[in-house]
Design an enzyme around this catalytic site. Structure first.
Site, PDB file in Angstrom:
ATOM      1  N   THR A 216     -57.121  -6.908 -26.089  1.00 21.91           N
ATOM      2  CA  THR A 216     -58.560  -6.747 -25.892  1.00 21.91           C
ATOM      3  C   THR A 216     -58.899  -6.705 -24.400  1.00 21.91           C
ATOM      4  OG1 THR A 216     -59.105  -7.828 -27.951  1.00 21.91           O
ATOM      5  CG2 THR A 216     -60.742  -8.023 -26.216  1.00 21.91           C
ATOM      6  N   ARG A 244     -62.294  -6.473 -41.730  1.00 24.92           N
ATOM      7  CA  ARG A 244     -62.241  -7.691 -40.905  1.00 24.92           C
ATOM      8  C   ARG A 244     -62.887  -7.472 -39.527  1.00 24.92           C
ATOM      9  NH1 ARG A 244     -59.931  -9.088 -35.679  1.00 24.92           N
ATOM     10  NH2 ARG A 244     -59.405 -11.284 -35.713  1.00 24.92           N
ATOM     11  N   ILE A 245     -63.716  -8.402 -39.142  1.00 21.77           N
ATOM     12  CA  ILE A 245     -64.326  -8.374 -37.806  1.00 21.77           C
ATOM     13  C   ILE A 245     -63.884  -9.642 -37.074  1.00 21.77           C
ATOM     14  CG2 ILE A 245     -66.518  -8.348 -36.518  1.00 21.77           C
ATOM     15  CD1 ILE A 245     -66.276  -5.855 -38.252  1.00 21.77           C
ATOM     16  N   ASP A 247     -63.726 -11.947 -33.173  1.00 22.23           N
ATOM     17  CA  ASP A 247     -64.700 -12.632 -32.309  1.00 22.23           C
ATOM     18  C   ASP A 247     -65.344 -11.709 -31.277  1.00 22.23           C
ATOM     19  OD1 ASP A 247     -62.063 -12.410 -31.155  1.00 22.23           O
ATOM     20  OD2 ASP A 247     -62.830 -13.578 -29.463  1.00 22.23           O
ATOM     21  N   THR A 267     -60.303 -13.435 -25.284  1.00 23.46           N
ATOM     22  CA  THR A 267     -59.273 -12.630 -25.951  1.00 23.46           C
ATOM     23  C   THR A 267     -58.302 -13.571 -26.649  1.00 23.46           C
ATOM     24  OG1 THR A 267     -57.456 -11.081 -25.711  1.00 23.46           O
ATOM     25  CG2 THR A 267     -57.904 -12.461 -23.786  1.00 23.46           C
ATOM     26  N   TRP A 269     -56.710 -14.870 -30.824  1.00 25.66           N
ATOM     27  CA  TRP A 269     -56.773 -14.819 -32.289  1.00 25.66           C
ATOM     28  C   TRP A 269     -58.217 -15.105 -32.712  1.00 25.66           C
ATOM     29  CZ3 TRP A 269     -52.251 -17.173 -35.574  1.00 25.66           C
ATOM     30  CH2 TRP A 269     -52.421 -16.810 -36.908  1.00 25.66           C
TER      31      TRP A 269
END
Ligand code: ASP
Length: 350
Positions: A216, A244-245, A247, A267, A269
């Site tokens: 990210t 799935r979205i 954070d 950035t 999980w």
């Protein structure tokens, strides 16, 4: 008696002058940097032994190219918002990072992108989630903030909005890279084998602990007017499914900015970053507990996130121009520049 009084008053004055608290408060109110910029290109298990000097140089050059774009905007008196968007766009267009071109693949073999943007002056924010054809998700996120009544738009609706805004729409194949496609195939192959529950979970998220990488991208900037902006853009996590979205498009988790405290981009999980409300918690610790930027980022990443089992990191910048990189992984692609033009570009924890 008069002399004793005199001596006592003198002692009082002298001890008041020696008050260390007052002195440090005055010091802390002085700006460290009139303007500043900090970026990341993802955290994860990034080990020197797995990198070649050539690969390292390519990453560093792209990070430098990106941050210099934002730096020039700030140096010329431009806004932190423009600096954040333009800097992130350089990384979105590079296949090196998991954002825009080079985004990771979903279970179905598509690319679904998330991004968010926040303005620290107004606390306005915008985000897009699960978009498949917007060339620059970070630009779309900022447009949601400036040109809609909403904070987050998703999927086809977000694309429709982007089209109406005249933003560049691309064929989904634009986001394809062989490297990311191969990563999906590897994970899918792993899924087919006999794995125990934890390994399956890890394979699902491309977090097989030994080799997890989050690519990210994010940027936080402070401009000469004292305004902080923050933004984050991502393809999410390899093999994600069911829409799935993570954070990254969630204000308070992946991105947060408040002129009174700091700006943050995360950035890692994503599920853990959502649960820990990482970006907002850093700001809240500064606001309510009067912690420094370093103390707040350290507590949230090394203590709270780590205890939950989350991995990743943040970049953060406060209203005085202090900057902080904090991560609990072995590396994070990252760079910063202060108002003197001093550049830091790093990959590993050192
Ligand atoms: N945080 C992102 C997500 O969970 C992944 C990343 O940082 O690379 O979607």
């Amino acid at each position: 008696m008069k002399n004793i009084h005199y001596l006592f008053s003198l002692l009082l004055i002298l001890s008041a002058c020696n008050q260390p608290k007052k002195a440090s408060k005055e010091l802390s109110e002085v700006s460290v940097n009139e303007f500043a910029i900090i970026i990341h290109g993802g955290a994860g298990t990034i080990l020197k032994k797995n990198m070649t000097p050539e690969k390292e140089a390519v990453y560093k050059a792209k990070l430098e190219e990106a941050i210099r774009v934002g730096y020039e905007i700030l140096e010329e008196g431009g806004s932190s918002g423009d600096a954040v968007v333009k800097t992130i766009q350089v990384m979105e267009e590079s296949p090196l990072f998991n954002a825009g071109k080079g985004a990771v693949f979903t279970h179905e073999g598509t690319n679904e992108l998330d991004a968010s943007f926040m303005d620290g002056k107004t606390l306005n924010a915008g985000a897009v989630a699960g978009v498949k054809d917007i060339k620059s998700p970070i630009e779309a996120a900022r447009r949601v903030m400036t040109n809609s009544d909403h904070v987050m738009l998703s999927g086809a609706g977000a694309s429709q909005f982007a089209k109406e805004q005249g933003l560049e729409i691309v064929d989904p194949s634009y986001f394809y890279t062989e490297k990311r496609f191969n990563s999906l195939q590897k994970i899918k192959d792993k899924e087919k084998t006999e794995l125990d529950h934890d390994d399956k979970k890890a394979a699902f998220y491309d977090v097989d602990i030994k080799n997890s990488k989050f690519g990210t991208v994010g940027c936080v900037a402070l401009d000469k007017d004292g305004n902080i902006s923050a933004g984050t853009s991502t393809g999410g996590m390899t093999n994600k499914r069911w829409g799935r979205i993570g954070d990254s498009p969630i204000i308070g988790s992946g991105t947060y900015a408040n002129n009174n405290t700091c700006g943050v981009s995360s950035t890692g999980w994503g599920e853990y970053f959502i649960r820990a409300q990482v970006a907002h918690d850093i700001s809240a610790q500064m606001e309510y507990l009067h912690k420094s930027l370093k103390e707040a980022t350290k507590d949230v990443i090394q203590n709270k996130l780590t205890k939950l089992g989350g991995t990743g990191g943040v970049i953060a910048l406060d209203k005085k121009g202090n900057m902080s990189f904090e991560f609990n992984t072995t590396g994070m692609y990252r760079a910063s520049m202060n108002d003197k033009g001093d550049l830091i570009v790093k990959i590993y924890a050192d």
